[in-house]
Design an enzyme around this catalytic site. Structure first.
Site, PDB file in Angstrom:
ATOM      1  N   LYS A 177       7.851  21.528  -3.191  1.00  0.00           N
ATOM      2  CA  LYS A 177       7.109  22.902  -3.605  1.00  0.00           C
ATOM      3  C   LYS A 177       7.555  23.957  -2.197  1.00  0.00           C
ATOM      4  CE  LYS A 177       3.037  25.075  -4.543  1.00  0.00           C
ATOM      5  NZ  LYS A 177       1.781  25.046  -4.890  1.00  0.00           N
TER       6      LYS A 177
ATOM      7  N   GLU B 193       9.622  14.803   5.714  1.00  0.00           N
ATOM      8  CA  GLU B 193      10.186  13.516   5.098  1.00  0.00           C
ATOM      9  C   GLU B 193      11.395  13.839   4.137  1.00  0.00           C
ATOM     10  OE1 GLU B 193       7.053  14.341   5.471  1.00  0.00           O
ATOM     11  OE2 GLU B 193       5.984  12.685   5.933  1.00  0.00           O
TER      12      GLU B 193
ATOM     13  N   GLY C 217       1.091  20.800  -6.099  1.00  0.00           N
ATOM     14  CA  GLY C 217       1.978  19.721  -6.005  1.00  0.00           C
ATOM     15  C   GLY C 217       1.659  18.721  -6.820  1.00  0.00           C
ATOM     16  N   ARG C 218       0.433  18.254  -6.721  1.00  0.00           N
ATOM     17  CA  ARG C 218       0.098  17.069  -7.719  1.00  0.00           C
ATOM     18  C   ARG C 218       0.111  17.227  -9.285  1.00  0.00           C
ATOM     19  NH1 ARG C 218      -3.341  18.353  -3.962  1.00  0.00           N
ATOM     20  NH2 ARG C 218      -5.370  19.061  -4.631  1.00  0.00           N
TER      21      ARG C 218
ATOM     22  N   GLU D 263      -6.568  13.080  -3.768  1.00  0.00           N
ATOM     23  CA  GLU D 263      -6.289  14.401  -2.741  1.00  0.00           C
ATOM     24  C   GLU D 263      -6.967  15.588  -3.542  1.00  0.00           C
ATOM     25  OE1 GLU D 263      -1.759  16.092  -2.934  1.00  0.00           O
ATOM     26  OE2 GLU D 263      -1.838  15.306  -0.845  1.00  0.00           O
TER      27      GLU D 263
ATOM     28  N   HIS E  21      -4.198 -12.527 -11.582  1.00  0.00           N
ATOM     29  CA  HIS E  21      -4.122 -13.471 -10.668  1.00  0.00           C
ATOM     30  C   HIS E  21      -4.099 -13.153  -9.380  1.00  0.00           C
ATOM     31  CE1 HIS E  21      -3.167 -16.360 -14.016  1.00  0.00           C
ATOM     32  NE2 HIS E  21      -2.730 -15.131 -14.580  1.00  0.00           N
TER      33      HIS E  21
ATOM     34  N   LYS F 250       0.081  15.670  10.329  1.00  0.00           N
ATOM     35  CA  LYS F 250       1.279  16.356  10.178  1.00  0.00           C
ATOM     36  C   LYS F 250       1.747  17.228  11.602  1.00  0.00           C
ATOM     37  CE  LYS F 250       1.615  17.587   5.345  1.00  0.00           C
ATOM     38  NZ  LYS F 250       1.742  18.788   4.320  1.00  0.00           N
TER      39      LYS F 250
HETATM   40  O1  F6P Z   1       1.035  16.422   2.343  1.00  0.00           O
HETATM   41  C1  F6P Z   1       0.459  16.697   1.170  1.00  0.00           C
HETATM   42  C2  F6P Z   1       1.251  17.484   0.050  1.00  0.00           C
HETATM   43  O2  F6P Z   1       1.542  18.787   0.557  1.00  0.00           O
HETATM   44  C3  F6P Z   1       1.012  17.144  -1.236  1.00  0.00           C
HETATM   45  O3  F6P Z   1       0.028  17.932  -1.748  1.00  0.00           O
HETATM   46  C4  F6P Z   1       2.341  17.383  -2.027  1.00  0.00           C
HETATM   47  O4  F6P Z   1       2.531  16.805  -3.231  1.00  0.00           O
HETATM   48  C5  F6P Z   1       3.444  17.025  -1.035  1.00  0.00           C
HETATM   49  O5  F6P Z   1       2.664  16.919   0.337  1.00  0.00           O
HETATM   50  C6  F6P Z   1       4.772  17.200  -1.022  1.00  0.00           C
HETATM   51  O6  F6P Z   1       4.796  18.676  -0.912  1.00  0.00           O
HETATM   52  P1  F6P Z   1       6.108  19.350  -1.052  1.00  0.00           P
HETATM   53  O7  F6P Z   1       6.450  19.375  -2.741  1.00  0.00           O
HETATM   54  O8  F6P Z   1       5.861  20.958  -0.809  1.00  0.00           O
HETATM   55  O9  F6P Z   1       7.237  18.815  -0.547  1.00  0.00           O
END
Ligand code: F6P
Length: 536
Positions: A210, A216, A272-273, A358, A389, A500
């Protein structure tokens, strides 16, 4: 006080529920059934392809009545209206919350700041359809002219879990020749393992982010760029047809070098979620086809309509939300388990973890007051018979109260009768055993099952795109109901920022320059450094 800012503890129904909880120590679900032969059907809701049986809960009519009053007295109704009408209910970021518009039709007339948004949604869907069809029909070619066989979605959190979970769940609809891969973790095992399996000439990478600043995702993408260069002698592969970006911040993707024609956008009013319904769903559309993707949107839209129009007592998300509040705030359960009896839904617990924790893992109200009551439970779980199990011992005889959602697919053409009978029979047995328990006289204590353990059972007719969309929207709205009653902002996530920030100064600057480390972290940092010089 603003109309959307009502502390639930100030509501008469909250006090009623506290009193009911105090006097409910002897409340037995089995006894409720004995008293009421119609309980199973009265405490069940059918909507579309979903059937929810919530009768195995520690609630009677009195408790349900007070829970429903809590919903009525809270700001839930105004918040529903505010969300669907595009008001900026994400107050800390001053954003509207309109993921429901992504599954809307023109006649739904979703608006943000007075402007109709359907045009933007339709445009994004058309672009997804165009790209996904080209890839599926073998017309999207790599830099050496070969058709795509493998698609890697690089993203994390909401830019990974939704598409990954849906592609896994709907595997039976997947294109027979295309292989979808998902890479999220910065641990190189994932990206390197994936790159070993694919051929750069026939690989398409979707960078899903987003904000397009997520470290990452960018590191995994840079590693992939290095691989294209090494294997194909292709510098700047991000500018070629091997790379597509999906983002709400086009400028960041352009600055990264993705070709402007290969950037798919979505709007900042999609959290995002909550983004799998947006262009973030491109991996899904490539996997199952645009028609099936849109069927998923339709299922979600029908759930949106159910949520907006049904009276609370027949409203699935409202009922699920209220039951969760009863356990969380009044019976002091701290966790809730999601147990799908379907291997294809094995990523659902992880997906719902982000959605719930979240969104509602907050401790201040929308006006910034400290809450003083618990919010989101810890969501956990895994698929059914595996769980039996492993951890079901605790559900049956442990000391924690763990309200559980069982989820099963009624008709599964992929499951031979013998397996399916075993699977669903096991689920029914667990729900029954948890509730009834076994406490016969002369039984040694270790063989006693106290019972009275609550569960919901959600039956899904078939695991179709439509029904999956409906189920995901059900949980989205359940989380919304709870966040509304808890009087919190379910749509920001400031809690993830501090970690972060410290990570970025640890990784890039060396802590001596500005970042003060506590003695424990400093010790660990030094030890890692001594052993492999990682932070030199
Ligand atoms: O760090 C949390 C977050 O902002 C989530 O809310 C989001 O889904 C994820 O990181 C990834 O963010 P992006 O889509 O901006 O890479």
């Amino acid at each position: 006080m603003n109309q959307l800012d009502i502390p639930p503890t100030s509501l008469p129904a909250w006090t009623e529920l506290e009193n009911l909880a105090d006097s409910s120590s002897d409340c037995s679900i089995s006894r409720f059934f004995n008293k009421d032969p119609d309980r199973a059907s009265r405490f069940s809701i059918q909507h579309d392809g979903l059937f929810l049986d919530y009768s195995k809960n520690r609630v009677d009519d009195l408790i349900m009545h007070s829970l429903l009053s809590l919903a009525e007295q809270s700001s839930l109704q105004s918040r529903i209206v505010a969300m669907f009408s595009g008001q900026p209910i994400n107050t800390t970021e001053n954003k509207a919350v309109l993921h429901t518009a992504l599954r809307g039709r023109p006649e739904d007339d979703f608006r943000q700041s007075g402007m109709a948004v359907h045009g933007l949604v339709a445009e994004a869907l058309a672009k997804m359809a165009e790209i996904s069809e080209q890839v599926r029909e073998g017309k999207w070619l790599g830099s050496t002219g070969k058709m795509i066989t493998d698609v890697i979605n690089i993203g994390i959190g909401g830019s990974d879990l939704g598409p990954r979970m849906v592609c896994e769940a709907l595997g039976q609809y997947a294109h027979p020749q295309l292989v979808l891969h998902f890479v999220s973790d910065v641990d190189a095992t994932e990206i390197l393992g994936t790159l070993k399996k694919v051929d750069p000439e026939t690989t398409l990478v979707i960078v899903s982010s987003k904000g397009f600043t997520t470290q990452e995702t960018l590191l995994n993408t840079r590693t992939t760029l290095g691989w294209f260069e090494e294997k194909l002698g292709l510098p700047q592969a991000q500018a070629t047809s091997h790379f597509i970006a999906v983002t709400a911040h086009r400028a960041n993707a352009e600055a990264f070098g993705i070709h402007p024609s290969r950037i798919l956008e979505f709007q900042d009013w999609v959290g995002g979620r909550y983004s799998l319904w947006s262009s973030i769903g491109l991996a899904i559309a490539i996997c199952i086809g645009q028609r099936n993707f849109e069927a998923m949107l339709d299922g979600a839209r029908k759930m949106d309509q159910h949520f907006q129009t049904m009276p609370y007592e027949k409203n699935m998300p409202v009922i699920l939300g209220l039951l969760g509040i009863w356990y969380n705030n009044f019976l002091h359960a701290e966790t809730t388990a999601i147990i799908p009896y379907c291997e294809r839904l094995n990523l659902l617990p992880a997906y719902l973890q982000q959605l719930d924790m979240e969104s509602n893992g907050k401790s201040v109200s929308i006006s910034g007051e400290s809450l003083g009551y618990p919010t989101a439970p810890i969501v956990w779980g895994q698929t059914g018979t595996n769980g039996q199990h492993a951890f079901f011992q605790l559900l049956h005889q442990g000391s924690h109260l763990v309200p559980t959602d069982f989820i099963a697919i009624v008709k599964d053409p992929l499951s031979p009768t013998e397996h399916h009978r075993f699977l669903l029979g096991s689920m029914l047995a667990q729900g029954a055993a948890l509730m009834a328990g076994q406490t016969e006289e002369n039984t040694p204590p270790y063989k006693i099952y106290p019972g009275n353990k609550p569960s919901n059972t959600l039956l899904i007719d078939e695991l179709t795109p439509h029904n999956l969309g409906s189920m995901i929207a059900l949980y989205e709205h359940k989380v919304f109901v709870q966040g509304s009653i808890w009087n919190i902002n379910s749509f920001d996530q400031w809690g993830v920022e501090l970690g972060k920030h410290i990570a970025s100064s640890l990784i890039s600057e060396k802590p001596k320059k500005g970042c003060q480390l506590d003695p424990s972290t400093k010790q660990l940092y030094d030890l890692i450094n001594q052993k492999n010089g990682l932070f030199e």
